[in-house]
Write a protein that holds these residues in place. Structure first.
Motif, PDB file in Angstrom:
ATOM      1  N   TRP A  10       7.108   5.148  10.433  1.00 41.27           N
ATOM      2  CA  TRP A  10       7.997   4.972   9.410  1.00 41.27           C
ATOM      3  C   TRP A  10       9.324   5.945   9.705  1.00 41.27           C
ATOM      4  N   LYS A  11      10.130   5.600   8.628  1.00 37.86           N
ATOM      5  CA  LYS A  11      11.390   6.482   8.607  1.00 37.86           C
ATOM      6  C   LYS A  11      11.543   7.250   7.247  1.00 37.86           C
ATOM      7  N   MET A  12      11.022   6.575   6.351  1.00 37.06           N
ATOM      8  CA  MET A  12      11.201   6.982   4.981  1.00 37.06           C
ATOM      9  C   MET A  12       9.736   7.028   4.072  1.00 37.06           C
ATOM     10  N   SER A  13       9.502   8.033   3.345  1.00 39.78           N
ATOM     11  CA  SER A  13       8.361   8.216   2.501  1.00 39.78           C
ATOM     12  C   SER A  13       9.044   7.974   1.009  1.00 39.78           C
ATOM     13  N   ALA A  14       8.639   7.244   0.160  1.00 41.18           N
ATOM     14  CA  ALA A  14       8.949   7.192  -1.420  1.00 41.18           C
ATOM     15  C   ALA A  14       7.853   7.047  -2.388  1.00 41.18           C
ATOM     16  N   THR A  23       2.226   5.531  -6.582  1.00 40.18           N
ATOM     17  CA  THR A  23       1.561   5.490  -5.023  1.00 40.18           C
ATOM     18  C   THR A  23       2.797   5.960  -4.243  1.00 40.18           C
ATOM     19  N   VAL A  24       2.595   5.830  -2.770  1.00 40.62           N
ATOM     20  CA  VAL A  24       3.383   6.407  -1.891  1.00 40.62           C
ATOM     21  C   VAL A  24       3.641   5.175  -1.014  1.00 40.62           C
ATOM     22  N   GLU A  25       5.039   4.720  -0.688  1.00 45.96           N
ATOM     23  CA  GLU A  25       5.322   3.839   0.365  1.00 45.96           C
ATOM     24  C   GLU A  25       6.092   4.643   1.351  1.00 45.96           C
ATOM     25  N   LEU A  26       5.642   3.725   2.736  1.00 48.85           N
ATOM     26  CA  LEU A  26       6.334   4.219   3.829  1.00 48.85           C
ATOM     27  C   LEU A  26       7.020   3.034   4.322  1.00 48.85           C
ATOM     28  N   ARG A  29       5.933  -0.001   2.572  1.00 52.05           N
ATOM     29  CA  ARG A  29       4.622  -0.583   2.777  1.00 52.05           C
ATOM     30  C   ARG A  29       3.702   0.734   2.240  1.00 52.05           C
ATOM     31  N   ARG A  30       2.757   0.276   1.196  1.00 59.13           N
ATOM     32  CA  ARG A  30       2.000   1.232   0.470  1.00 59.13           C
ATOM     33  C   ARG A  30       0.657   1.786   1.449  1.00 59.13           C
ATOM     34  N   LYS A  36      -9.473   2.144   3.069  1.00 60.04           N
ATOM     35  CA  LYS A  36      -8.584   1.003   2.805  1.00 60.04           C
ATOM     36  C   LYS A  36      -8.450   0.781   1.445  1.00 60.04           C
ATOM     37  N   ALA A  37      -8.676   1.584   0.691  1.00 57.95           N
ATOM     38  CA  ALA A  37      -8.351   1.278  -0.733  1.00 57.95           C
ATOM     39  C   ALA A  37      -6.966   1.766  -1.148  1.00 57.95           C
ATOM     40  N   ALA A  38      -6.392   1.161  -2.394  1.00 57.23           N
ATOM     41  CA  ALA A  38      -4.989   1.530  -2.587  1.00 57.23           C
ATOM     42  C   ALA A  38      -4.768   3.001  -3.107  1.00 57.23           C
ATOM     43  N   LEU A  39      -3.925   3.656  -2.440  1.00 58.41           N
ATOM     44  CA  LEU A  39      -3.803   5.073  -2.888  1.00 58.41           C
ATOM     45  C   LEU A  39      -3.160   5.202  -4.306  1.00 58.41           C
TER      46      LEU A  39
END
Length: 235
Positions: A10-14, A23-26, A29-30, A36-39
């Motif tokens: 990935w280039k960016m985390s948000a 949550t955090v997306e890369l 993408r979460r 494999k649970a949602a963060l």
């Protein structure tokens, strides 16, 4: 043993707010936990700390540099599914709490334990409604059932994120009272950590420092301070 590590893709985390929390997306993408649970995180502060960790990864992902991510994974994948068992295990520390068991000699050690640990017991009686009493020697002596029940109730009330942090505060210090004291800001976390090592520090004064033991203790100190930060960010 494989040396394989996942590569950074990935280039960016948000940080992203969701209906359930944060949550955090890369790159959109979460992030998910190892199971494999949602963060899904309870606060923006915690999500931001985790996002920074993902953003700091270079060519490969190094979990050793991602303490907040690892703690969040433990809360979701482990503590959430064993909440009652973990809480009960930690509550059990109260009946044999480190700060209750005092040396029978020498006088200098007894005095230091009294000076540092009695105030912690007084604080617990006032702030937590649970009066525990010191005993001399190492033979187990049961504490008040009412006091232990109140401490147990407070532990069980914690969220999975708080409990994941509290697990380390208690297990690393060896004390339910000091775990609560750190969580509730009775004193600075580093000072509380030193209180938990009172006996070891006294031994060092008498016989000199063991470099290997000190290095191991420093690793545990850092873990204790991280647990305090994680606890604070979880509420």
């Amino acid at each position: 043993m494989s040396d394989w590590k996942p590569k950074r893709f990935w280039k960016m985390s948000a940080v992203v707010e969701t209906d359930e929390g944060f949550t955090v997306e890369l790159d959109g993408r979460r992030v998910k936990t190892p199971a494999k649970a949602a963060l899904t995180l309870p606060t923006r502060a915690l999500a931001e700390a985790i996002s920074v960790e993902w953003g700091a990864q270079e060519k490969v992902v190094d979990p050793g540099t991602m303490p907040f991510t690892r703690s969040a994974n433990a809360a979701i994948d482990k503590v959430r599914h064993q909440h009652s068992e973990v809480a009960e295990m930690l509550a059990a520390y109260g009946d044999s709490d480190l700060v209750c068991y005092r040396a029978e000699r020498p006088a200098s050690l007894i005095e230091r334990q009294t000076e540092q640990w009695d105030p912690a017991l007084d604080w617990a009686a006032e702030a937590l409604g649970a009066r525990l009493f010191p005993v001399a020697g190492v033979v187990h002596q049961p504490q008040s059932p009412a006091a232990l029940a109140e401490l147990r109730r407070r532990v069980h009330e914690m969220s999975e994120f708080q409990l994941a942090a509290f697990h380390d505060l208690v297990s690393l210090s060896g004390s339910l009272v000091l775990g609560f004291a750190a969580a509730q800001d009775w004193r600075d976390a580093d000072e509380i950590w030193r209180m938990s090592r009172l006996d070891e520090l006294w031994q060092e004064e008498q016989w000199g420092e063991d470099e290997e033991a000190s290095a191991h203790a420093e690793i545990k100190r850092r873990a204790f301070l991280h647990a305090k930060r994680f606890f604070d960010m979880s509420q």
